[in-house]
Write a protein that holds these residues in place. Structure first.
Motif, PDB file in Angstrom:
ATOM      1  N   LEU A   1       0.820  -1.210   0.000  1.00 63.66           N
ATOM      2  CA  LEU A   1       0.000   0.000   0.000  1.00 63.66           C
ATOM      3  C   LEU A   1       0.856   1.263   0.000  1.00 63.66           C
ATOM      4  O   LEU A   1       0.490   2.282  -0.580  1.00 63.66           O
ATOM      5  N   GLY A   2       2.006   1.201   0.651  1.00 66.27           N
ATOM      6  CA  GLY A   2       2.914   2.350   0.634  1.00 66.27           C
ATOM      7  C   GLY A   2       3.454   2.599  -0.763  1.00 66.27           C
ATOM      8  O   GLY A   2       3.610   3.749  -1.190  1.00 66.27           O
ATOM      9  N   ALA A   3       3.744   1.521  -1.503  1.00 69.68           N
ATOM     10  CA  ALA A   3       4.248   1.663  -2.875  1.00 69.68           C
ATOM     11  C   ALA A   3       3.165   2.200  -3.802  1.00 69.68           C
ATOM     12  O   ALA A   3       3.471   2.861  -4.803  1.00 69.68           O
ATOM     13  N   GLU A   4       1.893   1.914  -3.477  1.00 74.53           N
ATOM     14  CA  GLU A   4       0.784   2.402  -4.309  1.00 74.53           C
ATOM     15  C   GLU A   4       0.395   3.831  -3.956  1.00 74.53           C
ATOM     16  O   GLU A   4      -0.531   4.382  -4.558  1.00 74.53           O
ATOM     17  N   GLY A   5       1.036   4.415  -2.961  1.00 76.41           N
ATOM     18  CA  GLY A   5       0.751   5.806  -2.605  1.00 76.41           C
ATOM     19  C   GLY A   5      -0.442   5.960  -1.685  1.00 76.41           C
ATOM     20  O   GLY A   5      -1.127   6.982  -1.725  1.00 76.41           O
ATOM     21  N   LYS A   6      -0.703   4.982  -0.852  1.00 78.45           N
ATOM     22  CA  LYS A   6      -1.816   5.049   0.103  1.00 78.45           C
ATOM     23  C   LYS A   6      -1.233   4.975   1.525  1.00 78.45           C
ATOM     24  O   LYS A   6      -1.258   3.933   2.165  1.00 78.45           O
ATOM     25  N   PRO A   7      -0.717   6.104   2.018  1.00 83.60           N
ATOM     26  CA  PRO A   7      -0.004   6.070   3.298  1.00 83.60           C
ATOM     27  C   PRO A   7      -0.884   5.735   4.506  1.00 83.60           C
ATOM     28  O   PRO A   7      -0.431   5.080   5.430  1.00 83.60           O
ATOM     29  N   LEU A   8      -2.136   6.196   4.527  1.00 85.36           N
ATOM     30  CA  LEU A   8      -2.990   5.909   5.682  1.00 85.36           C
ATOM     31  C   LEU A   8      -3.324   4.421   5.758  1.00 85.36           C
ATOM     32  O   LEU A   8      -3.296   3.817   6.843  1.00 85.36           O
TER      33      LEU A   8
END
Length: 168
Positions: free
Chosen positions: A98-105
């Motif tokens: 998810l961090g790699a996909e740009g979804k930090p929350l």
């Protein structure tokens, strides 16, 4: 085991005077009789200090019930630990994806869940025991209250050591 009961040993700790780093146990044979059901309290007399020592003796049925309860808890804890470990790995993996996909929350939430699962696995760990052991304080024969100088020891499984002048 004799027909009268089981032969146990009541140990009394003997400490050397100050400056000596050595102590030993004087062992006295005692016979403990198991009750038909439940548990009973037996009073023993220490031959070293003449102090009364109370111990609890659990029936054979109580021993079996406690052994199976310990095994059931151990199997449940091991199964839970496996599932929580899988969840923890999934949570951490999800955090990176998810961090790699740009979804930090969502990545933070997934990582937090992974850490919670890991912490729960850590808490379950002490309940996982080898198959034949029981939980501490759940022995079939034990002292009523802990004592710094007395201890109950189960019957010895090995044969007695012969005296030097006796043939083996």
């Amino acid at each position: 085991m004799s027909p009268e009961g089981e032969e146990w040993q009541l140990g009394h700790r003997i400490q050397e005077p100050c400056g000596q780093a050595q102590d030993w146990w004087e062992l006295h044979p005692v016979t403990l009789v198991r009750p038909g059901a439940g548990e009973t309290t037996t009073r023993l007399l220490c031959a070293t200090c003449d102090e009364a020592v109370d111990c609890v003796v659990v029936s054979e049925a109580g021993r079996r019930r406690r052994r199976w309860r310990t095994r059931a808890v151990s199997v449940a804890a091991a199964s839970g630990a496996i599932l929580l470990t899988a969840g923890s790995v999934g949570g951490v993996t999800g955090m990176f994806v998810l961090g790699a996909e740009g979804k930090p929350l969502l990545a933070a939430a997934s990582g937090a869940m992974g850490l919670i699962y890991y912490w729960l696995t850590y808490l379950i760990g002490p309940h996982i025991r080898p198959w034949g052991t029981t939980a501490p304080g759940d022995e079939d024969v034990r002292l009523v209250s802990p004592s710094p100088v007395h201890e109950l020891r189960p019957p010895s499984r090995r044969s007695e050591i012969p005296a030097p002048d006796q043939a083996v």
